[in-house]
Write an enzyme that holds these catalytic residues in place. Structure first.
Site, PDB file in Angstrom:
ATOM      1  N   ASP A 119      -2.347  -5.678   0.009  1.00 59.17           N
ATOM      2  CA  ASP A 119      -2.760  -4.875   1.161  1.00 59.17           C
ATOM      3  C   ASP A 119      -3.104  -3.458   0.705  1.00 59.17           C
ATOM      4  O   ASP A 119      -2.238  -2.737   0.210  1.00 59.17           O
ATOM      5  CB  ASP A 119      -1.613  -4.820   2.178  1.00 59.17           C
ATOM      6  CG  ASP A 119      -2.002  -4.045   3.430  1.00 59.17           C
ATOM      7  OD1 ASP A 119      -2.633  -4.645   4.317  1.00 59.17           O
ATOM      8  OD2 ASP A 119      -1.694  -2.831   3.512  1.00 59.17           O
ATOM      9  N   TYR A 173      -5.973   4.938   1.355  1.00 58.23           N
ATOM     10  CA  TYR A 173      -4.959   4.999   0.290  1.00 58.23           C
ATOM     11  C   TYR A 173      -5.574   5.526  -1.011  1.00 58.23           C
ATOM     12  O   TYR A 173      -4.861   5.875  -1.939  1.00 58.23           O
ATOM     13  CB  TYR A 173      -4.317   3.628   0.032  1.00 58.23           C
ATOM     14  CG  TYR A 173      -3.618   2.983   1.203  1.00 58.23           C
ATOM     15  CD1 TYR A 173      -3.385   3.683   2.388  1.00 58.23           C
ATOM     16  CD2 TYR A 173      -3.184   1.654   1.147  1.00 58.23           C
ATOM     17  CE1 TYR A 173      -2.760   3.078   3.470  1.00 58.23           C
ATOM     18  CE2 TYR A 173      -2.544   1.053   2.219  1.00 58.23           C
ATOM     19  CZ  TYR A 173      -2.339   1.760   3.387  1.00 58.23           C
ATOM     20  OH  TYR A 173      -1.725   1.155   4.451  1.00 58.23           O
ATOM     21  N   LYS A 193      -8.842  -1.686   4.816  1.00 60.52           N
ATOM     22  CA  LYS A 193      -8.913  -1.196   6.201  1.00 60.52           C
ATOM     23  C   LYS A 193      -9.956  -0.090   6.340  1.00 60.52           C
ATOM     24  O   LYS A 193     -10.162   0.702   5.416  1.00 60.52           O
ATOM     25  CB  LYS A 193      -7.547  -0.649   6.648  1.00 60.52           C
ATOM     26  CG  LYS A 193      -6.378  -1.554   6.287  1.00 60.52           C
ATOM     27  CD  LYS A 193      -5.060  -1.083   6.846  1.00 60.52           C
ATOM     28  CE  LYS A 193      -3.899  -1.851   6.236  1.00 60.52           C
ATOM     29  NZ  LYS A 193      -3.414  -1.323   4.953  1.00 60.52           N
ATOM     30  N   HIS A 215      -8.024   0.429  11.067  1.00 68.45           N
ATOM     31  CA  HIS A 215      -6.720   0.975  10.668  1.00 68.45           C
ATOM     32  C   HIS A 215      -5.927   1.530  11.856  1.00 68.45           C
ATOM     33  O   HIS A 215      -4.725   1.296  11.964  1.00 68.45           O
ATOM     34  CB  HIS A 215      -6.945   2.058   9.599  1.00 68.45           C
ATOM     35  CG  HIS A 215      -5.795   2.246   8.678  1.00 68.45           C
ATOM     36  ND1 HIS A 215      -5.931   2.573   7.357  1.00 68.45           N
ATOM     37  CD2 HIS A 215      -4.465   2.168   8.882  1.00 68.45           C
ATOM     38  CE1 HIS A 215      -4.738   2.675   6.795  1.00 68.45           C
ATOM     39  NE2 HIS A 215      -3.833   2.438   7.701  1.00 68.45           N
ATOM     40  N   LYS A 258       6.273  -2.682  -0.183  1.00 60.56           N
ATOM     41  CA  LYS A 258       5.640  -1.859  -1.230  1.00 60.56           C
ATOM     42  C   LYS A 258       6.680  -1.432  -2.248  1.00 60.56           C
ATOM     43  O   LYS A 258       7.802  -1.057  -1.903  1.00 60.56           O
ATOM     44  CB  LYS A 258       4.992  -0.633  -0.604  1.00 60.56           C
ATOM     45  CG  LYS A 258       4.413   0.371  -1.600  1.00 60.56           C
ATOM     46  CD  LYS A 258       5.366   1.513  -1.936  1.00 60.56           C
ATOM     47  CE  LYS A 258       4.789   2.454  -2.987  1.00 60.56           C
ATOM     48  NZ  LYS A 258       5.771   3.501  -3.379  1.00 60.56           N
ATOM     49  N   ARG A 296      11.973  -4.033  -8.889  1.00 58.19           N
ATOM     50  CA  ARG A 296      12.025  -4.238  -7.436  1.00 58.19           C
ATOM     51  C   ARG A 296      10.896  -5.156  -6.980  1.00 58.19           C
ATOM     52  O   ARG A 296      11.086  -6.013  -6.105  1.00 58.19           O
ATOM     53  CB  ARG A 296      11.887  -2.898  -6.709  1.00 58.19           C
ATOM     54  CG  ARG A 296      13.058  -1.975  -6.916  1.00 58.19           C
ATOM     55  CD  ARG A 296      12.737  -0.616  -6.306  1.00 58.19           C
ATOM     56  NE  ARG A 296      13.858   0.292  -6.346  1.00 58.19           N
ATOM     57  CZ  ARG A 296      13.792   1.572  -5.993  1.00 58.19           C
ATOM     58  NH1 ARG A 296      12.637   2.082  -5.578  1.00 58.19           N
ATOM     59  NH2 ARG A 296      14.852   2.342  -6.041  1.00 58.19           N
ATOM     60  N   ASN A 326      12.246  -8.314  -5.009  1.00 57.69           N
ATOM     61  CA  ASN A 326      11.968  -8.394  -3.571  1.00 57.69           C
ATOM     62  C   ASN A 326      11.449  -9.784  -3.179  1.00 57.69           C
ATOM     63  O   ASN A 326      11.634 -10.227  -2.048  1.00 57.69           O
ATOM     64  CB  ASN A 326      10.954  -7.313  -3.153  1.00 57.69           C
ATOM     65  CG  ASN A 326      11.551  -5.918  -3.200  1.00 57.69           C
ATOM     66  OD1 ASN A 326      12.754  -5.744  -3.373  1.00 57.69           O
ATOM     67  ND2 ASN A 326      10.703  -4.910  -3.048  1.00 57.69           N
TER      68      ASN A 326
END
Ligand SMILES: NC(=O)c1ccc[n+]([C@@H]2O[C@H](COP(=O)([O-])OP(=O)(O)OC[C@H]3O[C@@H](n4cnc5c(N)ncnc54)[C@H](OP(=O)(O)O)[C@@H]3O)[C@@H](O)[C@H]2O)c1
Length: 281
Positions: free
Chosen positions: A44, A49, A74, A107, A237, A243, A247
């Site tokens: 994503d 960003y 987006k 968005h 994220k 991680r 995750n």
């Protein structure tokens, strides 16, 4: 990884990798590469960003066949006319280095500059027409929205030819947007959960820690399991390789109905969900 099926029949991996604040350059590149290596197949990103180029480079360098990946980007708030949306899509695709996109989202429903003259309904209808045209031209496999509340969706549906496949909103233990959730479920619009860790705040929450201890899992894994059991599509994220990998170890958790309810109602999260009619951008 399992898939959900969108309302147009397209399959979407049940969990995606978030990239907001992953800095363009080495950070975003290495994070996406690590995610793809760890087994994520759904990424994503967003024009705002400013990391689409690094995301695209990691996708290419991963060597994973394009058809095994699901990529979302987006449309930003400053591009809310038909022509601007078309041009913004082309620019995103160029930065990503892709020749088709899996999911394109509006968005935000009500950008600040459009708020004063009440133009958001007209502009969303126009932008949605651009996205429908891109979809029908085969350049995007599914189209959707983000941060839309029921009144934004109702306005959009007045002129839409295609019902949004997705609404990506802030959802996490302690952040539950009941009206938006109910509306989307009733209209077969898949809910994607941004900020599935409460943007980091969950990690300090003692009630979530107690549940994590009970299941012998981390807070992150419990938060993702909660999201999945709600039928949401979480977008965790991280830019930290350990991680990123750990995750993903959330698919074997079966939270009890009582624990699902406790997590839904935990208090103490500062952020909550932003009001899309009041955001400052
Ligand atoms: N549509 C929208 O308007 C919108 C808005 C916001 C976000 N999003 C999307 O949703 C994604 C997720 O939301 P988010 O990034 O705001 O927040 P989030 O995923 O809830 O939280 C990210 C934070 O959690 C930390 N973290 C991750 N795994 C952890 C672990 N196992 N232990 C401890 N800390 C951990 C990360 O740190 P490190 O990175 O340092 O490891 C980062 O600080 C975004 O990246 C973006 O793709 C969409």
């Amino acid at each position: 990884m399992k898939n959900y099926t969108l309302n147009n029949g397209v399959k979407i991996p049940v969990l995606g990798f978030g990239t907001w604040k992953a800095q363009d350059g080495e950070e975003a590149y290495q994070a996406v590469l690590a995610a793809l290596k760890a087994g994520y197949r759904h990424i994503d990103t967003a024009a705002i960003y400013k990391n689409e180029e690094s995301v695209g480079r990691a996708i290419k360098d991963s060597g994973i066949p394009r058809e095994e990946l699901f990529i979302t980007t987006k449309l930003w708030n400053s591009k809310h006319t038909y022509e601007e949306a078309m041009a913004a899509f082309d620019s995103s695709m160029e930065r990503l280095g892709l020749d088709y996109l899996d999911l394109y989202l509006i968005h935000w429903p009500n950008p600040k500059p459009l708020r004063e003259d009440g133009a958001w309904q007209k502009r969303n209808a126009e932008v949605w027409r651009a996205m429908e045209d891109l979809y029908q031209a085969g350049k995007i496999r599914a189209i959707g929205v983000s941060n839309f509340l029921p009144h934004h969706l109702e306005a959009l549906l007045e002129t839409a030819r295609i019902i949004p496949a997705v609404n990506q909103i802030r959802l996490a233990p302690g952040v539950y947007q009941t009206e938006a959730v109910d509306f989307c479920r009733a209209h077969d619009i898949l809910l994607e959960a941004w900020g599935p860790f409460g943007q980091g705040e969950l990690f300090q929450n003692p009630a979530v820690q107690a549940i994590a201890d009970k299941y012998g899992k981390t807070i992150a894994q419990i938060a993702l399991a909660w999201s999945l059991q709600e039928g949401f599509l979480p977008l965790p994220k991280s830019v930290t390789p350990s991680r990123i990998a750990s995750n993903l170890d959330c698919f074997d958790i079966e939270l009890s109905p009582a624990d699902l309810e406790i997590l839904k109602n935990i208090s103490g999260l500062e952020g909550g969900a932003p009001n899309p009619d009041g955001v400052d951008f």
